[in-house]
Design an enzyme around this catalytic site. Structure first.
Site, PDB file in Angstrom:
ATOM      1  N   GLY A   1       2.138   2.453  10.664  1.00 18.76           N
ATOM      2  CA  GLY A   1       3.127   3.525  10.514  1.00 18.76           C
ATOM      3  C   GLY A   1       3.825   3.918  11.806  1.00 18.76           C
ATOM      4  O   GLY A   1       4.509   4.932  11.862  1.00 18.76           O
TER       5      GLY A   1
ATOM      6  N   HIS B   1      -9.662   1.479   4.531  1.00 21.49           N
ATOM      7  CA  HIS B   1      -8.413   1.644   5.284  1.00 21.49           C
ATOM      8  C   HIS B   1      -8.675   2.597   6.454  1.00 21.49           C
ATOM      9  O   HIS B   1      -9.463   3.543   6.323  1.00 21.49           O
ATOM     10  CB  HIS B   1      -7.328   2.199   4.363  1.00 21.49           C
ATOM     11  CG  HIS B   1      -5.980   2.177   5.001  1.00 21.49           C
ATOM     12  ND1 HIS B   1      -5.579   3.132   5.899  1.00 21.49           N
ATOM     13  CD2 HIS B   1      -4.964   1.287   4.908  1.00 21.49           C
ATOM     14  CE1 HIS B   1      -4.358   2.833   6.326  1.00 21.49           C
ATOM     15  NE2 HIS B   1      -3.963   1.716   5.737  1.00 21.49           N
TER      16      HIS B   1
ATOM     17  N   ASN C   1       0.874  -1.176   0.000  1.00 17.26           N
ATOM     18  CA  ASN C   1       0.000   0.000   0.000  1.00 17.26           C
ATOM     19  C   ASN C   1       0.910   1.225   0.000  1.00 17.26           C
ATOM     20  O   ASN C   1       1.465   1.596   1.021  1.00 17.26           O
ATOM     21  CB  ASN C   1      -0.888  -0.024   1.258  1.00 17.26           C
ATOM     22  CG  ASN C   1      -1.734   1.230   1.399  1.00 17.26           C
ATOM     23  OD1 ASN C   1      -1.829   2.031   0.460  1.00 17.26           O
ATOM     24  ND2 ASN C   1      -2.356   1.401   2.558  1.00 17.26           N
ATOM     25  N   TRP C   2       1.042   1.825  -1.191  1.00 16.96           N
ATOM     26  CA  TRP C   2       2.008   2.930  -1.319  1.00 16.96           C
ATOM     27  C   TRP C   2       1.487   4.227  -0.709  1.00 16.96           C
ATOM     28  O   TRP C   2       2.222   5.192  -0.572  1.00 16.96           O
ATOM     29  CB  TRP C   2       2.347   3.144  -2.790  1.00 16.96           C
ATOM     30  CG  TRP C   2       3.068   1.987  -3.420  1.00 16.96           C
ATOM     31  CD1 TRP C   2       3.479   0.835  -2.793  1.00 16.96           C
ATOM     32  CD2 TRP C   2       3.466   1.848  -4.794  1.00 16.96           C
ATOM     33  NE1 TRP C   2       4.103  -0.001  -3.685  1.00 16.96           N
ATOM     34  CE2 TRP C   2       4.108   0.598  -4.922  1.00 16.96           C
ATOM     35  CE3 TRP C   2       3.347   2.666  -5.922  1.00 16.96           C
ATOM     36  CZ2 TRP C   2       4.631   0.148  -6.146  1.00 16.96           C
ATOM     37  CZ3 TRP C   2       3.859   2.220  -7.141  1.00 16.96           C
ATOM     38  CH2 TRP C   2       4.494   0.980  -7.237  1.00 16.96           C
ATOM     39  N   LYS C   3       0.212   4.277  -0.395  1.00 15.28           N
ATOM     40  CA  LYS C   3      -0.423   5.485   0.158  1.00 15.28           C
ATOM     41  C   LYS C   3      -0.118   6.701  -0.731  1.00 15.28           C
ATOM     42  O   LYS C   3       0.021   6.553  -1.944  1.00 15.28           O
ATOM     43  CB  LYS C   3       0.026   5.695   1.608  1.00 15.28           C
ATOM     44  CG  LYS C   3      -0.207   4.443   2.456  1.00 15.28           C
ATOM     45  CD  LYS C   3      -0.103   4.682   3.930  1.00 15.28           C
ATOM     46  CE  LYS C   3      -0.340   3.378   4.672  1.00 15.28           C
ATOM     47  NZ  LYS C   3      -0.317   3.527   6.116  1.00 15.28           N
TER      48      LYS C   3
ATOM     49  N   SER D   1       3.007  -1.961  10.381  1.00 16.71           N
ATOM     50  CA  SER D   1       4.448  -2.060  10.634  1.00 16.71           C
ATOM     51  C   SER D   1       5.014  -3.448  10.343  1.00 16.71           C
ATOM     52  O   SER D   1       5.910  -3.913  11.040  1.00 16.71           O
ATOM     53  CB  SER D   1       4.778  -1.633  12.067  1.00 16.71           C
ATOM     54  OG  SER D   1       4.418  -0.261  12.253  1.00 16.71           O
TER      55      SER D   1
ATOM     56  N   GLU E   1      -7.111   5.000   7.531  1.00 17.97           N
ATOM     57  CA  GLU E   1      -6.891   6.422   7.208  1.00 17.97           C
ATOM     58  C   GLU E   1      -8.109   7.005   6.481  1.00 17.97           C
ATOM     59  O   GLU E   1      -8.423   8.184   6.645  1.00 17.97           O
ATOM     60  CB  GLU E   1      -5.601   6.571   6.386  1.00 17.97           C
ATOM     61  CG  GLU E   1      -4.375   6.374   7.273  1.00 17.97           C
ATOM     62  CD  GLU E   1      -3.174   5.729   6.595  1.00 17.97           C
ATOM     63  OE1 GLU E   1      -3.078   5.754   5.358  1.00 17.97           O
ATOM     64  OE2 GLU E   1      -2.318   5.184   7.335  1.00 17.97           O
TER      65      GLU E   1
ATOM     66  N   GLU F   1      -5.783  -4.593  10.402  1.00 17.68           N
ATOM     67  CA  GLU F   1      -4.744  -3.589  10.606  1.00 17.68           C
ATOM     68  C   GLU F   1      -5.028  -2.810  11.887  1.00 17.68           C
ATOM     69  O   GLU F   1      -5.815  -1.841  11.867  1.00 17.68           O
ATOM     70  CB  GLU F   1      -4.729  -2.605   9.436  1.00 17.68           C
ATOM     71  CG  GLU F   1      -4.426  -3.247   8.103  1.00 17.68           C
ATOM     72  CD  GLU F   1      -3.787  -2.251   7.130  1.00 17.68           C
ATOM     73  OE1 GLU F   1      -2.696  -2.544   6.645  1.00 17.68           O
ATOM     74  OE2 GLU F   1      -4.364  -1.179   6.899  1.00 17.68           O
TER      75      GLU F   1
ATOM     76  N   GLY G   1       2.678  -1.010   4.266  1.00 18.53           N
ATOM     77  CA  GLY G   1       2.789   0.403   3.903  1.00 18.53           C
ATOM     78  C   GLY G   1       4.252   0.778   3.719  1.00 18.53           C
ATOM     79  O   GLY G   1       4.847   0.545   2.666  1.00 18.53           O
ATOM     80  N   GLY G   2       4.844   1.333   4.766  1.00 14.95           N
ATOM     81  CA  GLY G   2       6.212   1.854   4.704  1.00 14.95           C
ATOM     82  C   GLY G   2       7.211   0.928   4.018  1.00 14.95           C
ATOM     83  O   GLY G   2       7.952   1.355   3.114  1.00 14.95           O
TER      84      GLY G   2
HETATM   85  P1  PGA Z   1       2.559   0.401   7.608  1.00 13.75           P
HETATM   86  O1  PGA Z   1       1.130   0.623   6.931  1.00 13.75           O
HETATM   87  O2  PGA Z   1       3.110  -0.887   7.075  1.00 13.75           O
HETATM   88  O3  PGA Z   1       3.372   1.597   7.189  1.00 13.75           O
HETATM   89  O4  PGA Z   1       2.335   0.352   9.071  1.00 13.75           O
HETATM   90  C1  PGA Z   1       0.247  -0.454   6.698  1.00 13.75           C
HETATM   91  C2  PGA Z   1      -1.044   0.040   6.106  1.00 13.75           C
HETATM   92  O5  PGA Z   1      -1.521   1.113   6.529  1.00 13.75           O
HETATM   93  O6  PGA Z   1      -1.622  -0.577   5.205  1.00 13.75           O
END
Ligand code: PGA
Length: 259
Positions: free
Chosen positions: A177, A99, A10-12, A217, A101, A171, A238-239
């Site tokens: 994050g 998600h 997930n590149w956001k 994470s 967010e 999640e 994500g990251g």
């Molecule tokens: P993260 O994000 O790996 O940076 O914690 C995961 C996500 O929000 O899908």
């Protein structure tokens, strides 16, 4: 029945166009040795790069290009939104729905998410539906209640046939994050709980067939332990998905029996 395993990036809202295409190329040169019919990679890219990236990834086996959100209507006066029909027309295969967010920063509630999931399925897009509790909810022992409400209100309007196509991502919001992942045991407990909810609503065949990914994470140094858990079928990353080396390393961390 063996469930498919999925490693998803997930590149956001990250990367320039050049960086995004470069990252895609780097993943393409390596991912095939670690995937097969049962082990798939998904890349959830920013909308405006989706067309180019679907072109770059055309005909690549076991690789799905997706986006991070969509609206549920086919077309019309919805300024600024993107429809499932548009996504299909450029070859997008999958979409993240709900998600955390989107839920917190953009006020998407379960009722809206339920419509988005249904619409994605009607347009043959695989919905990756996210659920997760906040730190406060966990500390007040509300994790299961929250997850149950999110799953029930977001997904249980689907028929058996529809539900079979869904992917779920657990999640925990406090792990996203933050560098603080859920322990393999904490994650396993919630994954097993989700599978049990599905079994009660639908049946055990469906519950056993649905991939449930962990996100929050996940990194090369914790992926092996998380991915070893019996009800964790992959990761939504994500990251660590922004660097091809880390992403491929996580893909390599899947239990060898799958690869
Ligand atoms: P993260 O994000 O790996 O940076 O914690 C995961 C996500 O929000 O899908």
């Amino acid at each position: 029945m063996k469930r498919p395993k999925i490693i998803a990036g997930n590149w956001k809202m990250n990367l320039s166009f050049e960086e995004a295409t470069q990252l895609t190329q780097e993943i393409l040169t390596q991912y095939q040795s670690y995937t097969n019919e049962q082990v798939k990679v998904m890349l959830f890219v920013p909308f405006i790069y989706a067309q180019k990236i679907t072109e770059i990834c055309a005909n690549k086996p076991n690789l799905y290009v997706g986006v991070q959100n969509m609206y549920y209507q086919k077309s019309g006066a919805f300024t600024g939104e993107i429809s499932p029909v548009m996504l299909k027309s450029i070859g997008v295969k999958t979409v993240i729905i709900g998600h955390s967010e989107r839920r917190t920063l953009f006020y998407e509630d379960n009722a809206l998410l339920a419509k988005k999931v249904k619409s994605a399925l009607e347009h043959n897009l695989i919905p990756v539906f996210c659920v997760g509790e906040t730190l406060q909810e966990r500390e007040h022992n509300k994790t299961k209640e929250i997850i149950q409400t999110q799953i029930k209100e977001g997904l249980f309007h689907l028929s058996k046939e529809e539900f079979k196509e869904v992917v779920i991502a657990y999640e925990p919001v406090w792990a996203i994050g933050t560098g603080k992942n859920a322990s393999p045991e904490q994650a396993q407990e919630v994954h097993a709980y989700i599978r049990n909810l599905i079994q009660m609503q639908y049946n055990s065949d469906i519950a056993q067939a649905i991939p449930i990914l962990y996100g929050g994470s996940m990194k090369p140094d914790n992926a092996t332990e998380l991915l070893k858990q019996p009800d964790i079928d992959g990761g939504l990353i994500g990251g660590a998905s922004l660097k091809s080396k880390d992403f491929i390393q996580i893909l390599q961390s899947l239990p060898q029996s799958n690869v």
